[in-house]
Structures are given as C-alpha cells and as structure tokens.
Design a protein around this motif. Sequence first.
Motif, PDB file in Angstrom:
ATOM      1  N   GLY A  11      -9.595 -30.189   9.235  1.00 27.76           N
ATOM      2  CA  GLY A  11      -8.860 -31.460  10.263  1.00 27.76           C
ATOM      3  C   GLY A  11      -9.856 -32.632  10.548  1.00 27.76           C
ATOM      4  N   GLY A  12      -9.589 -33.355  11.589  1.00 26.69           N
ATOM      5  CA  GLY A  12     -10.255 -34.760  11.421  1.00 26.69           C
ATOM      6  C   GLY A  12     -11.658 -34.362  11.974  1.00 26.69           C
ATOM      7  N   ILE A  13     -12.065 -33.333  12.691  1.00 25.50           N
ATOM      8  CA  ILE A  13     -13.330 -33.019  12.961  1.00 25.50           C
ATOM      9  C   ILE A  13     -14.006 -32.148  11.901  1.00 25.50           C
ATOM     10  N   GLY A  14     -13.031 -31.246  11.386  1.00 27.86           N
ATOM     11  CA  GLY A  14     -13.416 -30.311  10.257  1.00 27.86           C
ATOM     12  C   GLY A  14     -14.216 -30.673   9.100  1.00 27.86           C
ATOM     13  N   TYR A  58     -12.344 -22.409   6.509  1.00 27.56           N
ATOM     14  CA  TYR A  58     -11.173 -21.902   6.676  1.00 27.56           C
ATOM     15  C   TYR A  58     -10.258 -22.830   7.486  1.00 27.56           C
ATOM     16  N   ASP A  59      -8.777 -22.588   7.177  1.00 27.50           N
ATOM     17  CA  ASP A  59      -8.043 -23.469   7.869  1.00 27.50           C
ATOM     18  C   ASP A  59      -6.537 -22.917   7.538  1.00 27.50           C
ATOM     19  N   VAL A  60      -5.485 -23.319   8.277  1.00 31.82           N
ATOM     20  CA  VAL A  60      -4.202 -22.844   7.721  1.00 31.82           C
ATOM     21  C   VAL A  60      -3.531 -24.034   6.908  1.00 31.82           C
ATOM     22  N   LEU A  79     -17.517 -23.356  20.185  1.00 31.77           N
ATOM     23  CA  LEU A  79     -16.200 -23.403  20.614  1.00 31.77           C
ATOM     24  C   LEU A  79     -16.004 -24.954  20.827  1.00 31.77           C
ATOM     25  N   ILE A  80     -15.156 -25.617  19.788  1.00 34.12           N
ATOM     26  CA  ILE A  80     -15.011 -27.284  20.370  1.00 34.12           C
ATOM     27  C   ILE A  80     -13.505 -27.258  20.829  1.00 34.12           C
ATOM     28  N   SER A  81     -12.583 -26.628  20.263  1.00 29.07           N
ATOM     29  CA  SER A  81     -11.306 -26.697  20.697  1.00 29.07           C
ATOM     30  C   SER A  81     -10.942 -26.894  22.177  1.00 29.07           C
ATOM     31  N   ASN A  82     -10.051 -27.782  22.512  1.00 30.70           N
ATOM     32  CA  ASN A  82      -9.951 -28.277  23.803  1.00 30.70           C
ATOM     33  C   ASN A  82      -8.655 -27.520  24.509  1.00 30.70           C
ATOM     34  N   PRO A  83      -8.714 -27.203  25.716  1.00 32.49           N
ATOM     35  CA  PRO A  83      -9.539 -27.718  26.829  1.00 32.49           C
ATOM     36  C   PRO A  83     -10.764 -26.668  26.832  1.00 32.49           C
ATOM     37  N   GLY A 105     -18.646 -29.348  33.041  1.00 31.89           N
ATOM     38  CA  GLY A 105     -17.598 -28.914  32.096  1.00 31.89           C
ATOM     39  C   GLY A 105     -17.345 -30.024  30.910  1.00 31.89           C
ATOM     40  N   HIS A 106     -16.351 -30.067  30.154  1.00 25.02           N
ATOM     41  CA  HIS A 106     -16.000 -31.212  29.501  1.00 25.02           C
ATOM     42  C   HIS A 106     -14.307 -31.482  29.728  1.00 25.02           C
ATOM     43  N   ALA A 107     -14.261 -32.202  30.790  1.00 23.18           N
ATOM     44  CA  ALA A 107     -12.869 -32.828  31.085  1.00 23.18           C
ATOM     45  C   ALA A 107     -13.118 -33.519  32.325  1.00 23.18           C
ATOM     46  N   ILE A 141      -0.916 -24.833  23.160  1.00 25.15           N
ATOM     47  CA  ILE A 141      -0.780 -24.486  21.925  1.00 25.15           C
ATOM     48  C   ILE A 141      -2.193 -24.006  21.584  1.00 25.15           C
ATOM     49  N   ASN A 142      -3.257 -24.825  21.915  1.00 27.05           N
ATOM     50  CA  ASN A 142      -4.659 -24.290  21.721  1.00 27.05           C
ATOM     51  C   ASN A 142      -5.036 -23.021  22.081  1.00 27.05           C
ATOM     52  N   ALA A 143      -4.582 -22.622  23.279  1.00 22.48           N
ATOM     53  CA  ALA A 143      -5.208 -21.119  23.716  1.00 22.48           C
ATOM     54  C   ALA A 143      -4.780 -20.299  22.745  1.00 22.48           C
ATOM     55  N   ILE A 164     -15.731 -23.585  15.864  1.00 21.62           N
ATOM     56  CA  ILE A 164     -14.332 -23.795  15.715  1.00 21.62           C
ATOM     57  C   ILE A 164     -13.815 -25.203  16.312  1.00 21.62           C
ATOM     58  N   PRO A 165     -13.294 -25.927  15.334  1.00 18.50           N
ATOM     59  CA  PRO A 165     -12.622 -27.239  15.791  1.00 18.50           C
ATOM     60  C   PRO A 165     -11.215 -27.082  15.548  1.00 18.50           C
ATOM     61  N   ALA A 166     -10.409 -25.891  15.610  1.00 20.11           N
ATOM     62  CA  ALA A 166      -9.221 -25.748  15.430  1.00 20.11           C
ATOM     63  C   ALA A 166      -8.215 -25.984  16.405  1.00 20.11           C
ATOM     64  N   GLY A 167      -7.174 -26.667  16.192  1.00 19.57           N
ATOM     65  CA  GLY A 167      -6.080 -26.950  17.339  1.00 19.57           C
ATOM     66  C   GLY A 167      -5.750 -28.373  17.430  1.00 19.57           C
ATOM     67  N   VAL A 168      -4.812 -28.634  18.382  1.00 18.56           N
ATOM     68  CA  VAL A 168      -4.270 -30.023  18.243  1.00 18.56           C
ATOM     69  C   VAL A 168      -5.160 -30.875  19.198  1.00 18.56           C
ATOM     70  N   PRO A 169      -5.148 -32.283  18.914  1.00 19.45           N
ATOM     71  CA  PRO A 169      -5.912 -33.149  19.665  1.00 19.45           C
ATOM     72  C   PRO A 169      -5.151 -33.798  20.460  1.00 19.45           C
TER      73      PRO A 169
HETATM   74  N1  LIG Z   1     -15.452 -30.178  22.431  1.00 17.68           N
HETATM   75  C1  LIG Z   1     -15.478 -31.508  22.197  1.00 17.68           C
HETATM   76  O1  LIG Z   1     -16.057 -32.169  22.717  1.00 17.68           O
HETATM   77  C2  LIG Z   1     -14.180 -32.163  21.508  1.00 17.68           C
HETATM   78  C3  LIG Z   1     -13.171 -31.510  21.202  1.00 17.68           C
HETATM   79  N2  LIG Z   1     -11.979 -31.919  20.437  1.00 17.68           N
HETATM   80  C4  LIG Z   1     -10.991 -30.908  20.286  1.00 17.68           C
HETATM   81  O2  LIG Z   1     -11.222 -30.346  18.734  1.00 17.68           O
HETATM   82  C5  LIG Z   1      -9.799 -30.038  18.402  1.00 17.68           C
HETATM   83  C6  LIG Z   1      -9.629 -30.433  16.944  1.00 17.68           C
HETATM   84  O3  LIG Z   1      -9.462 -31.618  16.966  1.00 17.68           O
HETATM   85  P1  LIG Z   1      -9.186 -32.566  15.680  1.00 17.68           P
HETATM   86  O4  LIG Z   1     -10.061 -32.102  14.453  1.00 17.68           O
HETATM   87  O5  LIG Z   1      -9.301 -34.041  15.851  1.00 17.68           O
HETATM   88  O6  LIG Z   1      -7.726 -32.036  15.208  1.00 17.68           O
HETATM   89  P2  LIG Z   1      -7.076 -32.117  13.975  1.00 17.68           P
HETATM   90  O7  LIG Z   1      -5.307 -31.900  14.027  1.00 17.68           O
HETATM   91  O8  LIG Z   1      -7.439 -33.230  13.191  1.00 17.68           O
HETATM   92  O9  LIG Z   1      -7.464 -30.770  13.074  1.00 17.68           O
HETATM   93  C7  LIG Z   1      -7.311 -29.615  13.496  1.00 17.68           C
HETATM   94  C8  LIG Z   1      -7.239 -28.555  12.476  1.00 17.68           C
HETATM   95  O10 LIG Z   1      -7.220 -27.352  13.008  1.00 17.68           O
HETATM   96  C9  LIG Z   1      -6.343 -26.573  12.126  1.00 17.68           C
HETATM   97  N3  LIG Z   1      -5.642 -25.158  12.721  1.00 17.68           N
HETATM   98  C10 LIG Z   1      -4.422 -25.518  13.401  1.00 17.68           C
HETATM   99  N4  LIG Z   1      -4.183 -24.004  13.976  1.00 17.68           N
HETATM  100  C11 LIG Z   1      -5.230 -23.459  13.189  1.00 17.68           C
HETATM  101  C12 LIG Z   1      -5.396 -22.069  13.106  1.00 17.68           C
HETATM  102  N5  LIG Z   1      -4.534 -21.140  13.836  1.00 17.68           N
HETATM  103  N6  LIG Z   1      -6.456 -21.466  12.429  1.00 17.68           N
HETATM  104  C13 LIG Z   1      -7.153 -22.497  11.769  1.00 17.68           C
HETATM  105  N7  LIG Z   1      -7.069 -23.580  11.891  1.00 17.68           N
HETATM  106  C14 LIG Z   1      -6.063 -24.175  12.422  1.00 17.68           C
HETATM  107  C15 LIG Z   1      -5.312 -27.704  11.650  1.00 17.68           C
HETATM  108  O11 LIG Z   1      -4.624 -27.339  10.598  1.00 17.68           O
HETATM  109  C16 LIG Z   1      -6.185 -28.795  11.666  1.00 17.68           C
HETATM  110  O12 LIG Z   1      -6.475 -29.047  10.165  1.00 17.68           O
HETATM  111  C17 LIG Z   1      -8.766 -30.410  19.360  1.00 17.68           C
HETATM  112  O13 LIG Z   1      -8.500 -29.553  20.317  1.00 17.68           O
HETATM  113  C18 LIG Z   1      -9.810 -31.687  20.034  1.00 17.68           C
HETATM  114  O14 LIG Z   1      -9.235 -31.783  21.503  1.00 17.68           O
HETATM  115  C19 LIG Z   1     -12.169 -33.047  19.987  1.00 17.68           C
HETATM  116  C20 LIG Z   1     -13.143 -33.891  20.269  1.00 17.68           C
HETATM  117  C21 LIG Z   1     -14.452 -33.475  21.171  1.00 17.68           C
END
Ligand SMILES: NC(=O)C1=CN([C@@H]2O[C@H](COP(=O)(O)OP(=O)(O)OC[C@H]3O[C@@H](n4cnc5c(N)ncnc54)[C@H](O)[C@@H]3O)[C@@H](O)[C@H]2O)C=CC1
Length: 356
Positions: free
Chosen positions: A54-57, A76-78, A159-163, A219-221, A136-138, A118-123
């Motif tokens: 993903g974008g972070i990954g 790892y990714d899907v 754990l990075i995935s939001n929220p 927290g982070h929001a 979705i992310n839960a 873990i940065p998996a999930g929708v942004p």
């Molecule tokens: N904690 C923090 O400070 C921050 C958290 N985030 C959160 O990080 C998450 C990821 O952001 P981005 O990388 O920009 O999103 P992205 O959509 O670019 O990448 C997410 C990746 O997760 C993968 N993915 C989806 N379902 C999966 C599964 N079941 N198993 C493994 N991989 C899976 C996707 O295929 C995709 O490659 C978002 O939820 C975003 O809100 C983003 C920025 C800062």
Amino acid sequence: MQPASEANQRIARISAHLHPPNLQMEESAGLRRANCRAKGAAPGFKVAILGAAGGIGQPLALLMKINPLVSVLHLYDVVNTPGVTADISHMDTGAVVRGFLGQPQLEEALVGMDLVIIPAGVPRKPGMTRDDLFKINAGIVRTLCEGIAKSCPKAIVNLISNPVNSTVPIAAEVFKKAGTYDPKRLLGVTTLDVVRANTFVAEVLGLDPREVDVPVVGGHAGVTILPLLSQVKPPCSFTPPEIDYLTSRIQNGGTEVVEAKAGAGSATLSMAYASVKFADACLRGLRGDAGIVECAFVASQVTELPFFASKVRLGRTGAEEVLPLGPLNEYERAGLEKAKQELAESIQKGVSFIKK
Ligand SMILES: NC(=O)C1=CN([C@@H]2O[C@H](COP(=O)(O)OP(=O)(O)OC[C@H]3O[C@@H](n4cnc5c(N)ncnc54)[C@H](O)[C@@H]3O)[C@@H](O)[C@H]2O)C=CC1
Ligand SMILES: O=C([O-])CC(=O)C(=O)O
C-alpha cells in the motif's frame, strides 16, 4: 569436500526458503538463483509488514530494508506483493526479503516474527473522519491479529490502521480471546502526531525540528490528539494565539494531507518515516538499549481509560513502563477532558466489535 548432490540439495533447500515458490521469478539459462551461494539471513530481527503493497506499506518496506537491525523482512498483502518484493529485494542491504500474497499465506508470513507492523486497510478521502474507516478496517485488523495470535504470539505489534483509537482495543480483544494478550506488546502508532508537532513547533520558534521534542498524548483522531506544549523541549513559551494555532494544526495534520491529496489517499510518506522511527525504537528496545522513550497508544492506567497515548519506555518486552503525563496547564487540562470523552466511545466501539 561434500559430494555434489548433497551440496546441490542444500542449495535448493536454502533457495526454497529464501524464495517461496509462488514468488519465484522466471530464471534464465546460465547461473540459476538456485545455484547461488546464499547463506541465509545474518543475525538481527525478523519484521513483517502487513499491508506492504500500500501507500504506507511500500515506502515503509523500503526504509525497513535499509535498517541494519533487520535481518529478515516479510512483506504481506492481499495484492501486488510479488512485484514489491522483487523490487525491494534487489537493494544491496542486509535484510533478506520474502513476499507473501493473500490470506492462505498469512500464517507463513508471520511465523518467527519479532515485530509485526500493520498498515493494512483503507485510507480516508476528503470529508471522512477516521471513524468512517471502522466498518472496513475493523474486520481487516481482526483477521490479521488472529494470524498473529496463532503464528507469532510473542511478537511486538505496531498498529497503524485507522481508527487507531478503536483498532488497538480490537487487537487487544482478539489476543485476549486467543489467550495470548500481553499489553506491553501491543502499541498503536501515534508517532506521526509527534513528528508533525515537532515540525510545526520548530517552524513557529525558528528552530531545527531535530532539536524539538513535543509530547503528544491522548489518541490519534481530532480532539483526542493532545499536544503538551507546556512540556516542549527545549523549554520555551508560546503566546495564546500560537497555542491555538499549533494545537489546531497538530490535531488536523492528517486532514490537511487528506484534503491536499484530494481523493488520492492520506499521509503515506511522512507516515512511513514516522512508522520506521517508531519501529526502530522498538527494535532498539528489544535489543536491550536503555532509555528509549516514545509516545504510543497503549493499555494504560495514566487516566481512568483502558487505553491512552503517552510516553512509554521501550525495552526487551515492549512498552515496559507507561510514564505519567506530568504537570498540565489549564488549557491542556480542558483539552484532556474533551479527548477522554471521545476516546471512551472509540475504545468501547472497538471492544464491542469483538465481544458482540
Ligand atoms: N496511525 C497513523 O498515524 C496513520 C494511519 N494511517 C492508516 O493506515 C492505513 C493504510 O493507509 P495507506 O497505506 O495509505 O492505504 P492504501 O490503501 O494505500 O494501502 C493499504 C494496503 O492494505 C492492503 N490490505 C487491504 N486489506 C488487507 C488485508 N486483509 N490484509 C493485508 N493487507 C490488506 C491493501 O491491499 C493495500 O495495499 C489506513 O487505515 C490509514 O488511515 C495512515 C496514516 C497515518
Ligand atoms: O488522517 C488520516 O486519515 C491518516 C492519519 O491518521 C494521519 O495522517 O494522521
């Protein structure tokens, strides 16, 4: 000397280990990869990134491949891990990179890991809150944490995935259910809030951001992101308008990026940087380095809430000590009350998702 057949078998075994069959590249005539003299991984830590394509990954994987503390890096990714893995594996740094694609390979990706990021999930897209990602992310976080409980229950989890305010309680409940929960090993990554706070405060004060350290708690929001401007190092003071400006900019830093990207996602590059800063601190803690302190969203008794972001001391077993908040001024005490109200709901939402 070993007989040729025995040596070839050994090389084939090593090669299969380094390159799981599904991600092996086509090999042309001449010297095949199976005949290379690979000896396997050097000493160091084993790190998995879940959501690595993903974008972070992707930038996170790149930066972890450069980290000298990492000996093995599992991606790892899907989707798209074969390409990302092939690309990153050509970098001439120490870590051995392996790719894993799709749910059937999740457990294999996790076996033996010391640290799982873990940065998996929708942004987010413009107009959304982080909580809008919960639906979705839960479920994604639950599935990945079930894999961790099975394959590497002793790993430190970043754990990075939001929220984050809800996904960390989700992860805790999954681990409790599996009987593997160790609160010291589960850390919600809030480093980007600190990174932003350091940058914005440095701008206002005319300092080098590398010299500035701003604790960010809660927290982070939104309002749960609570910068403690009274505790900035080096010691300094701000005018009331500066405090309002800085607090608002730090709390809305994520939204600033979401709006600037105009539908193309949220912070990825600064987040990869922040995540690696935090992961590196966790690895130095695991190595036994002393005095490593970072802010993170962890199980906590600093307030009456079960989870709270504050400074933690990292060590061989994870977040070994949660540090007290220190003296807050009136502005910060008011901010803390607001933060706690919203946090309590987000935490409960995460807990109920697993307990329901
Ligand atoms: N904690 C923090 O400070 C921050 C958290 N985030 C959160 O990080 C998450 C990821 O952001 P981005 O990388 O920009 O999103 P992205 O959509 O670019 O990448 C997410 C990746 O997760 C993968 N993915 C989806 N379902 C999966 C599964 N079941 N198993 C493994 N991989 C899976 C996707 O295929 C995709 O490659 C978002 O939820 C975003 O809100 C983003 C920025 C800062
Ligand atoms: O704002 C978002 O959705 C992503 C994030 O958590 C951040 O950049 O702090």
